[in-house]
Design a protein around this motif. Sequence first.
Motif, PDB file in Angstrom:
ATOM      1  N   VAL A 199       0.834  -1.202   0.000  1.00 29.13           N
ATOM      2  CA  VAL A 199       0.000   0.000   0.000  1.00 29.13           C
ATOM      3  C   VAL A 199       0.870   1.255   0.000  1.00 29.13           C
ATOM      4  N   THR A 200       1.839   1.296   0.902  1.00 34.01           N
ATOM      5  CA  THR A 200       2.621   2.509   1.108  1.00 34.01           C
ATOM      6  C   THR A 200       3.550   2.799  -0.068  1.00 34.01           C
ATOM      7  N   ARG A 201       4.083   1.746  -0.689  1.00 35.84           N
ATOM      8  CA  ARG A 201       4.998   1.925  -1.821  1.00 35.84           C
ATOM      9  C   ARG A 201       4.300   1.788  -3.170  1.00 35.84           C
ATOM     10  N   ASN A 202       2.990   1.550  -3.137  1.00 33.02           N
ATOM     11  CA  ASN A 202       2.233   1.303  -4.365  1.00 33.02           C
ATOM     12  C   ASN A 202       2.931   0.229  -5.198  1.00 33.02           C
ATOM     13  N   ASP A 203       3.304  -0.859  -4.507  1.00 32.97           N
ATOM     14  CA  ASP A 203       4.117  -1.928  -5.078  1.00 32.97           C
ATOM     15  C   ASP A 203       3.275  -3.197  -5.210  1.00 32.97           C
ATOM     16  N   GLY A 204       3.792  -4.179  -5.963  1.00 31.30           N
ATOM     17  CA  GLY A 204       3.156  -5.488  -6.042  1.00 31.30           C
ATOM     18  C   GLY A 204       1.975  -5.569  -6.971  1.00 31.30           C
ATOM     19  N   ILE A 205       1.859  -4.644  -7.910  1.00 26.98           N
ATOM     20  CA  ILE A 205       0.720  -4.663  -8.827  1.00 26.98           C
ATOM     21  C   ILE A 205       0.808  -5.894  -9.726  1.00 26.98           C
ATOM     22  N   GLY A 206      -0.304  -6.629  -9.803  1.00 32.18           N
ATOM     23  CA  GLY A 206      -0.349  -7.844 -10.603  1.00 32.18           C
ATOM     24  C   GLY A 206       0.338  -9.026  -9.957  1.00 32.18           C
ATOM     25  N   CYS A 207       0.594  -8.938  -8.639  1.00 33.65           N
ATOM     26  CA  CYS A 207       1.317 -10.004  -7.926  1.00 33.65           C
ATOM     27  C   CYS A 207       0.418 -10.675  -6.891  1.00 33.65           C
ATOM     28  N   SER A 208       0.626 -11.974  -6.701  1.00 33.33           N
ATOM     29  CA  SER A 208       0.017 -12.726  -5.607  1.00 33.33           C
ATOM     30  C   SER A 208       1.140 -13.153  -4.681  1.00 33.33           C
ATOM     31  N   TYR A 209       0.995 -12.880  -3.390  1.00 28.16           N
ATOM     32  CA  TYR A 209       2.037 -13.193  -2.424  1.00 28.16           C
ATOM     33  C   TYR A 209       1.583 -14.316  -1.497  1.00 28.16           C
ATOM     34  N   GLU A 210       2.269 -15.456  -1.571  1.00 26.32           N
ATOM     35  CA  GLU A 210       2.032 -16.544  -0.630  1.00 26.32           C
ATOM     36  C   GLU A 210       2.762 -16.214   0.668  1.00 26.32           C
ATOM     37  N   LEU A 211       2.020 -16.188   1.774  1.00 24.51           N
ATOM     38  CA  LEU A 211       2.569 -15.730   3.045  1.00 24.51           C
ATOM     39  C   LEU A 211       2.559 -16.869   4.067  1.00 24.51           C
ATOM     40  N   GLY A 212       3.751 -17.309   4.457  1.00 27.57           N
ATOM     41  CA  GLY A 212       3.881 -18.370   5.453  1.00 27.57           C
ATOM     42  C   GLY A 212       5.043 -18.083   6.373  1.00 27.57           C
TER      43      GLY A 212
END
Length: 315
Positions: A199-212
């Motif tokens: 959100v803050t960096r307006n980053d990760g557009i078009g990305c899915s992040y697997e979080l473990g």
Amino acid sequence: MTSYSQRLVILGGTGFVGSHLLPRLSAAGHQILLLSRNREKHRQFGVLPGVELRSADVYDRATLVRCLHGADAALNLVGILNESAGMQFRKAHVDLTSTLVAACREAGVQRLHQMSSLRAGEGASLYLITRGEAERVVRASGLAWTIYQPSVIFGRGDGLVTRFLALLRMLPVLPLARAAAKLQPVAVEDVCAAIEHCVTRNDGIGCSYELGGPEVMSLGEIVHTVCAAAGLHRWIVPLPDALGILQARLGEWLPGKPLSRDNFLSLQTDSVTRNDGLGTLGIDAQSFREQLPALVAPQDIRQSLLDSARSRLGH
């Protein structure tokens, strides 16, 4: 990388993840419109700087369009683990996401952050199936989307440690369905750090992040670890699936639904990452075993243990 102060509209922000995320986004300087069915039940969020709490029917497209006008991004944190008389998986996950996407288009909001689940779209459970359907809606939306796919989340006020600790304190013997199911517990602080980063960096557009998290554990290991950390001596009995599904049927009639048939089906799909989304975002995942003593401690000493653990880990 440049940071951006955003005007955000958040759905589902009064739940477990939202209660940890809102203070972070507020402290980062974002202006937040938090939508809730009943703002009077969640007034504690309204005291955060930059946060406006508004009662709204998030399933109504016209209402969402009005709320979204002038926003930079929408965050959809809505999710349910069990169905009830008034809320079903398809409504909460698929219908709401479709309505939000349409409202974003109409209001001119291009950025969408979507909470999902690890292994969404896999297996036989309606929870995972509808999470997967919602992801497909987001990916086909034409919006600048980011999807977050956490394994089971732990932290203060969670549905993992809190639920099993209550059962262990109440029962001398705990029958456990799907004890061999593999999970990768991830700290709620790390999930929130991932969202805040994007959100803050307006980053990760078009990305899915697997979080473990850093540990892959069976459900049985998790429950045994909670039991030991709490200083309890209990007999934890793994159940064969024939008895496990019976336990799930019975669990649906108990207060709080400690286990449902859909939960049982979800546990048939191991919730383990294939890609390190936290590492990609530069986030060092917190250990479940190291954080657990603070989560099972009595309330009066919990904060001191949390502060001590964070100091050791450099958080």
